[in-house]
Design a protein around this motif. Structure first.
Motif, mmCIF file in Angstrom:
data_model
loop_
_atom_site.group_PDB
_atom_site.id
_atom_site.type_symbol
_atom_site.label_atom_id
_atom_site.label_comp_id
_atom_site.label_asym_id
_atom_site.label_seq_id
_atom_site.Cartn_x
_atom_site.Cartn_y
_atom_site.Cartn_z
ATOM 1 N N VAL A 324 1.192 -1.051 -0.135
ATOM 2 C CA VAL A 324 0.319 -0.088 -0.154
ATOM 3 C C VAL A 324 0.811 1.442 -0.385
ATOM 4 O O VAL A 324 1.875 1.309 0.910
ATOM 5 C CB VAL A 324 -1.279 -0.162 1.038
ATOM 6 N N ASP A 325 0.545 2.193 -0.847
ATOM 7 C CA ASP A 325 1.364 3.366 -1.005
ATOM 8 C C ASP A 325 1.066 4.308 -0.385
ATOM 9 O O ASP A 325 1.677 5.402 0.442
ATOM 10 C CB ASP A 325 1.808 3.589 -2.276
ATOM 11 N N SER A 326 -0.363 4.358 -0.225
ATOM 12 C CA SER A 326 -0.935 5.128 0.243
ATOM 13 C C SER A 326 -2.044 5.139 0.926
ATOM 14 O O SER A 326 -3.067 3.562 0.234
ATOM 15 C CB SER A 326 -0.786 6.192 0.450
ATOM 16 N N ILE A 327 -3.098 5.329 1.707
ATOM 17 C CA ILE A 327 -4.091 5.148 2.479
ATOM 18 C C ILE A 327 -4.418 6.643 2.589
ATOM 19 O O ILE A 327 -3.795 7.233 3.379
ATOM 20 C CB ILE A 327 -4.772 3.785 3.363
ATOM 21 N N VAL A 328 -6.497 6.788 2.037
ATOM 22 C CA VAL A 328 -6.639 7.998 2.262
ATOM 23 C C VAL A 328 -8.316 7.936 3.129
ATOM 24 O O VAL A 328 -9.112 7.515 2.898
ATOM 25 C CB VAL A 328 -7.195 8.891 1.080
ATOM 26 N N LEU A 329 -8.330 9.065 4.182
ATOM 27 C CA LEU A 329 -9.317 8.633 4.987
ATOM 28 C C LEU A 329 -9.950 9.957 4.936
ATOM 29 O O LEU A 329 -9.552 11.188 5.031
ATOM 30 C CB LEU A 329 -9.194 8.643 6.939
ATOM 31 N N MET A 375 -2.571 16.373 5.721
ATOM 32 C CA MET A 375 -3.798 16.631 6.482
ATOM 33 C C MET A 375 -4.067 17.410 4.834
ATOM 34 O O MET A 375 -3.270 18.935 4.996
ATOM 35 C CB MET A 375 -3.693 17.477 7.303
ATOM 36 N N ASN A 376 -5.578 17.895 4.697
ATOM 37 C CA ASN A 376 -5.777 18.573 3.725
ATOM 38 C C ASN A 376 -7.570 18.725 4.390
ATOM 39 O O ASN A 376 -8.783 18.310 4.399
ATOM 40 C CB ASN A 376 -6.473 17.777 2.214
ATOM 41 N N THR A 384 -7.271 12.347 5.368
ATOM 42 C CA THR A 384 -5.886 12.505 5.997
ATOM 43 C C THR A 384 -5.852 11.380 5.349
ATOM 44 O O THR A 384 -6.017 10.361 5.021
ATOM 45 C CB THR A 384 -6.441 12.324 7.476
ATOM 46 N N THR A 385 -4.145 11.393 5.205
ATOM 47 C CA THR A 385 -3.396 10.277 3.279
ATOM 48 C C THR A 385 -2.282 10.157 4.895
ATOM 49 O O THR A 385 -1.815 11.034 5.465
ATOM 50 C CB THR A 385 -3.571 11.472 2.441
ATOM 51 N N PHE A 386 -2.437 8.930 5.208
ATOM 52 C CA PHE A 386 -0.927 7.687 5.329
ATOM 53 C C PHE A 386 -0.482 7.476 4.517
ATOM 54 O O PHE A 386 -0.892 6.591 3.771
ATOM 55 C CB PHE A 386 -1.948 6.486 6.414
#
Length: 413
Positions: A324-329, A375-376, A384-386
């Motif tokens: 997983v390159d990134s995960i967005v909440l 954070m955006n 929030t993107t991890f």
């Protein structure tokens, strides 16, 4: 729908501390900072138009980068005009003043970003397409201060210092407060300081890399040094599970990637005064071609420790698989209490497991560590993107001790 409440605070005092000044015979000990005048601290939360923060580590360099903040403020009264002699902040609008972003949720306040203002840019209706005047504040965290501070010697640095001791000595050299750092003792002993001209940040990276550790700045603007027990072993903790099939916290998006970015099948590690220590994996070279990694002028005391580093690095990076390159909440999701708590509470080195259902009923599943938080935030949106990566080094044996989860055979010499 309950969402976190943003708090945006600007502290117009000088110095690294974010605490209110304590005038002699007043204030709270261990909380306030002794000064001859109270700091001007203002809450601009109700003027915020947008917040963007970015903190994290790059995959190729294995180094954390300077954190950044973009804070857009509605400025209808010209408060942030530095030439407005009747403005409330006249003579205070200079670079390197402090700004803090926090979020309050469930009676708990979580840090989002703390740092130092580098610029104020004001645009007016008609110039930017906005209906109102906007002042955009750019800020950076304490890494920037270490980057612009030149040093040549490190007072008190001697052969045999543990890596954490050396980190503290470097931070002392630039007068960074002891109250704003969290430094592990470290497990690697270092040589004496080389006494060369370099930035304080370069010196911090050298000490950290000699440990196989990590140095970064957290959301409270504290310098954090993690030794190799954390960088190699924290992946073994209980992960927070994100899943799109009901078995974990729901998420807005997950980006899966399979590439060669993290492959390194030959590593050359050289300590100051030592000889190059080389480790390689021929099977990986035959499969993926040569992917080389170099680190020079490290400060571990023996070549044997440098060789351990090279072998551990190749053992960790000789192979690759999908991740997983990134995960967005999306914090505006209905009934998202668990997701909000994860978005506000998780940070670097925390393990997460991501599960994504694929067409045909198969799944992608991977456990990784968080190495970036973005954070955006706007009045009607909060995402929030991890960003995630494999551990810095998955596992290795050093002085007959295993660190981390042993995924590959790592030899000790």
């Amino acid at each position: 729908m309950s969402i976190p409440v943003i708090n945006a605070i600007i502290n117009f005092s000088t110095g690294p501390s974010f605490a209110q000044a304590m005038i002699l015979d007043t204030g709270i000990l261990d909380t306030n900072v002794l000064a001859d005048a109270a700091a001007v601290i203002v809450d601009v939360s109700n003027q915020v138009n947008r917040i963007e923060t970015n903190r994290g580590r790059t995959a190729l360099s294995d180094q954390f980068q300077t954190g950044s903040l973009t804070l857009r403020i509605v400025d209808q009264s010209g408060d942030f005009n530095p030439q407005n002699v009747t403005g409330p902040y006249y003579n205070l609008l200079t670079p390197m003043k402090k700004v803090q972003i926090t979020a309050t949720y469930g009676s708990v306040t979580y840090p989002i970003f703390s740092g130092f203002i580098t610029s104020y840019v004001t645009t007016y209706p008609g110039e930017s397409g906005e209906d109102v005047a906007i002042t955009t504040i750019q800020a950076v965290d304490a890494f920037r201060l270490a980057q612009v501070a030149q040093i040549s010697t490190v007072t008190g640095a001697t052969a045999g210092d543990l890596s954490g001791t050396r980190i503290n000595q470097i931070l002392d050299q630039i007068s960074w407060p002891a109250s704003q750092r969290d430094v592990d003792a470290g497990l690697t002993t270092l040589q004496t300081d080389p006494g060369t001209n370099r930035t304080a940040l370069q010196a911090l990276f050298t000490a950290s890399e000699s440990e196989y550790g990590a140095i970064y700045v957290d959301a409270d603007n504290n310098f954090i040094f993690q030794d190799r027990n954390v960088t190699a072993g924290s992946i073994g903790g209980t992960p927070t599970v994100f899943a799109d099939n009901g078995t974990g916290i729901d998420y807005f998006d997950a980006s899966w990637i399979l590439n060669d970015v993290l492959i390194f099948n030959k590593a050359t590690i050289t300590r100051s005064g030592g000889t190059a220590q080389v480790a390689s994996n021929q099977d990986s070279i035959d499969k993926y071609f040569l992917h080389s990694y170099f680190l020079d002028n490290l400060l571990m005391q023996t070549d044997a420790v440098a060789l351990d580093y090279a072998q551990a690095y190749v053992a960790s990076r000789a192979e690759t698989e999908i991740r997983v390159d990134s995960i967005v909440l999306d914090l505006y999701t209905d009934n998202y209490n668990s997701g909000i708590l994860a978005a506000l509470g998780l940070d670097f080195f925390d393990p997460i497991k991501v599960i994504t259902t694929q067409p045909g009923g198969s799944t992608l599943e991977k456990t990784l560590q968080i190495f970036g938080v973005r954070m955006n935030i706007s009045p009607n949106s909060w995402r929030t993107t991890f960003t995630t990566l494999e551990p810095v080094i998955d596992a290795f044996i050093l002085n007959d001790t295993i660190y981390g989860t042993l995924d590959y055979n790592v030899l000790s010499y």
